[in-house]
Design a protein around this motif. Sequence first.
Motif, PDB file in Angstrom:
ATOM      1  N   UNK C  32      85.610  58.435  -6.407  1.00 57.68           N
ATOM      2  CA  UNK C  32      86.666  59.262  -5.809  1.00 57.68           C
ATOM      3  C   UNK C  32      87.997  59.074  -6.546  1.00 57.68           C
ATOM      4  N   UNK C 108      75.829  56.030  -9.065  1.00 59.53           N
ATOM      5  CA  UNK C 108      76.305  56.887  -7.987  1.00 59.53           C
ATOM      6  C   UNK C 108      77.083  58.077  -8.562  1.00 59.53           C
ATOM      7  N   UNK C 111      74.836  60.523 -10.232  1.00 58.61           N
ATOM      8  CA  UNK C 111      74.015  61.255  -9.274  1.00 58.61           C
ATOM      9  C   UNK C 111      74.828  62.347  -8.600  1.00 58.61           C
ATOM     10  N   UNK C 112      76.019  62.004  -8.173  1.00 58.33           N
ATOM     11  CA  UNK C 112      76.885  63.015  -7.548  1.00 58.33           C
ATOM     12  C   UNK C 112      77.082  64.181  -8.494  1.00 58.33           C
ATOM     13  N   UNK C 114      75.299  65.080 -10.974  1.00 58.06           N
ATOM     14  CA  UNK C 114      74.048  65.797 -11.200  1.00 58.06           C
ATOM     15  C   UNK C 114      73.779  66.779 -10.072  1.00 58.06           C
ATOM     16  N   UNK C 115      74.123  66.380  -8.874  1.00 62.88           N
ATOM     17  CA  UNK C 115      73.887  67.257  -7.723  1.00 62.88           C
ATOM     18  C   UNK C 115      74.880  68.417  -7.713  1.00 62.88           C
ATOM     19  N   UNK C 116      75.976  68.227  -8.406  1.00 59.24           N
ATOM     20  CA  UNK C 116      77.011  69.260  -8.424  1.00 59.24           C
ATOM     21  C   UNK C 116      76.764  70.284  -9.529  1.00 59.24           C
ATOM     22  N   UNK C 117      76.312  69.797 -10.665  1.00 57.60           N
ATOM     23  CA  UNK C 117      76.137  70.694 -11.805  1.00 57.60           C
ATOM     24  C   UNK C 117      74.726  70.603 -12.367  1.00 57.60           C
ATOM     25  N   UNK C 121      72.950  67.692 -14.651  1.00 56.91           N
ATOM     26  CA  UNK C 121      71.700  67.021 -14.270  1.00 56.91           C
ATOM     27  C   UNK C 121      70.747  66.967 -15.456  1.00 56.91           C
ATOM     28  N   UNK C 165      67.704  52.983  -2.526  1.00 55.37           N
ATOM     29  CA  UNK C 165      69.076  52.723  -2.984  1.00 55.37           C
ATOM     30  C   UNK C 165      70.043  53.752  -2.399  1.00 55.37           C
ATOM     31  N   UNK C 166      69.667  54.983  -2.475  1.00 54.43           N
ATOM     32  CA  UNK C 166      70.562  56.054  -2.074  1.00 54.43           C
ATOM     33  C   UNK C 166      70.819  56.042  -0.578  1.00 54.43           C
ATOM     34  N   UNK C 167      69.767  55.922   0.172  1.00 53.23           N
ATOM     35  CA  UNK C 167      69.921  55.978   1.638  1.00 53.23           C
ATOM     36  C   UNK C 167      70.140  54.610   2.258  1.00 53.23           C
TER      37      UNK C 167
END
Lengths: 195, 195, 195, 195
Positions: C32, C108, C111-112, C114-117, C121, C165-167
Amino acid sequence: MPKPPDPARRSERSRKAVLDAALTLLGETGYTGLTIEAVAARAGVGKQTIYRWWRGRGEIVLDALADQLGAAGPQALPNTGDLDADLRAVVRATVAELADPKLSEITRALTVESLTSENFADQVRDRILRPQLDTIKERLCGHVRADVDLDQAVELFVGPMYHRWMLRTGPLTDEYADGIVDLALAALRPAPNPR
Amino acid sequence: MPKPPDPARRSERSRKAVLDAALTLLGETGYTGLTIEAVAARAGVGKQTIYRWWRGRGEIVLDALADQLGAAGPQALPNTGDLDADLRAVVRATVAELADPKLSEITRALTVESLTSENFADQVRDRILRPQLDTIKERLCGHVRADVDLDQAVELFVGPMYHRWMLRTGPLTDEYADGIVDLALAALRPAPNPR
Amino acid sequence: MPKPPDPARRSERSRKAVLDAALTLLGETGYTGLTIEAVAARAGVGKQTIYRWWRGRGEIVLDALADQLGAAGPQALPNTGDLDADLRAVVRATVAELADPKLSEITRALTVESLTSENFADQVRDRILRPQLDTIKERLCGHVRADVDLDQAVELFVGPMYHRWMLRTGPLTDEYADGIVDLALAALRPAPNPR
Amino acid sequence: MPKPPDPARRSERSRKAVLDAALTLLGETGYTGLTIEAVAARAGVGKQTIYRWWRGRGEIVLDALADQLGAAGPQALPNTGDLDADLRAVVRATVAELADPKLSEITRALTVESLTSENFADQVRDRILRPQLDTIKERLCGHVRADVDLDQAVELFVGPMYHRWMLRTGPLTDEYADGIVDLALAALRPAPNPR
DNA sequence: TAATAACCGAGACGGTACGTCATGTCTTTAT
DNA sequence: ATAAAGACATGACGTACCGTCTCGGTTATTA
């Protein structure tokens, strides 16, 4: 230690290109669009070359104008013997310049820069304006009431003109030019009947 | 379609802060240093608040000036019956304003912006200059040769003044102001003895 | 047409500074706080320099990681002959990476992004993940039931790991790593007694 | 002292509008375009109303999803007696959700937010994921080798699935779903011939 | 039945970060 | 050494959202 560059080695080609580019851009985009980068790109010249020989946008325009004026020969200062007619011609010419979009843009640029930099204002005054004013001044000499300052007398011609141009308070026509001359001369003429 | 903001919800506090900050910065750093970011920071205001209510630096200065002038009450237009004395007073006051560094800086800013934006020039002319010129104009009415345009007559007073201020071609003193009035009136006065 | 910059003239100094600053900030403030402005400030670099060479925060982190991994030499892929032990080592190492706060933060971020673009990814998959997966894949080759897809087999190892890891559904320990290997191998091992 | 709002006075109309707007925007612009301001504008709702009832974009999406799932009745957990077939159905359904662009977008949003906020990750895990996992977990209970952790067993199903979805390493089809079930069951099934 | 809360829509506010542009300096490569 | 090219640190631009804060204007109890 920013040693001054050697003017002898200066590339005339670049100098011309920069000056041309500046005038072109001034016409196309106005003073706002006249950035150093744009000039460099348009002229096919490195930025450093510009910074080496000029101190800013203003100086470029100043040089461009001087170049043009110089090419046109030294300012014509007619002296037909008829003061009224001569002044009318000069003032008409000046008003016409201010009415011309291209030249007007140059004048605008120089004025902005003059208001921004005291030093630049001096340059403009001495290199461009003074010769022009002196033309009128000399011609006026001897035809004016003894008690008025000559400089102030000249300003009576050019001041109103520039004011109208700058604030767009009215049209810039030959008739307007003639009106200025009439008024100014009326103010300056020795008293007609000193009794 | 950026819908216009609601003036009713406008924060007077912010408005004042911005105007004050602008004038302060103008005094401290000149128009060059009067950036939107600097004004926002100095005023403790978000940039968006500025962009919401003003279209640029120029408009801020214009508002700041209008605010000041407005606070000082409507322009004084003396009418003692003595035209010469009245004009002398007005012109002296204007010259004094141009000689004052603070007010001069404001005028400089407005002039630069006027030269940059045609639209802005119109605003300045109508909101600031015209009222000032009209003061003289009205007072002049009836005391002028029938064949001269009144607007041109007024420019005979203010034009030279601004010219000298802008190009720094001479001092801005009371004597200079008086000289202007003398010359202008000489130009405009009906022929004293038409014989 | 924003012409691409010339990589030959790229400042290695700036590149390093940006990558370092990014990792530092990532550790201090998380993804952030990893703003372009913060990176530029921390690195002592102009924003434009960042925008010139990277397309966004994600790419910076990606480069920073690649730089680190590259420096550590090509990924080790042990092959002791003991498949079970080798996989255990690899999975343990990966789980340890995910458990490490510093590396975890990098993952992290990637991954963020990757989920955005979608485009990003692909980059992450091809530059970071695929090599890692292929390490396992090659090692697995020939030791797996004939009817299973190798890609799917590899996902049997890494999928559960990343999910946990993620959850944060459970601890990331060596025991957990060993459990994964046991289960995956049980799933993949050729039937012990084909009778 | 930001006292909590009174849920009894909450406008159901606004709640629905916000949730709808959020889902619509998510579909149209992705999570990036799902800004609070956009949701407020689209829903015809004041921003404060949103901040009063939700803590951020993530919670809105979470609520929107819960609303949808809730409307569809409690999660179906088939139990036909045929474990293999039941799992196949569940996994196929989950894979289909991930393949569906609309639901995929929601999952993407929740995942991003989970990676950003630890607290949010917990919420997602407990409110959305856990129930889903528990469905499988309960069904698996008793049909699994005694030495494996049930949680780990469940991750063997969902982990690879999410991994493939997130990194787009392969297609998300029914065949793929079946493959997962086959592999997972092979890993978990009690040794066929304990001899 | 009035008053008195609270929510509500709207949107202005002080901020932070964005991505772009131009500045003037510095460095590289080629005359 | 000058020139073209352009990367660099800097700093302002104007925009988008953030989360907080007023504003009237409905509701919807409580007096």
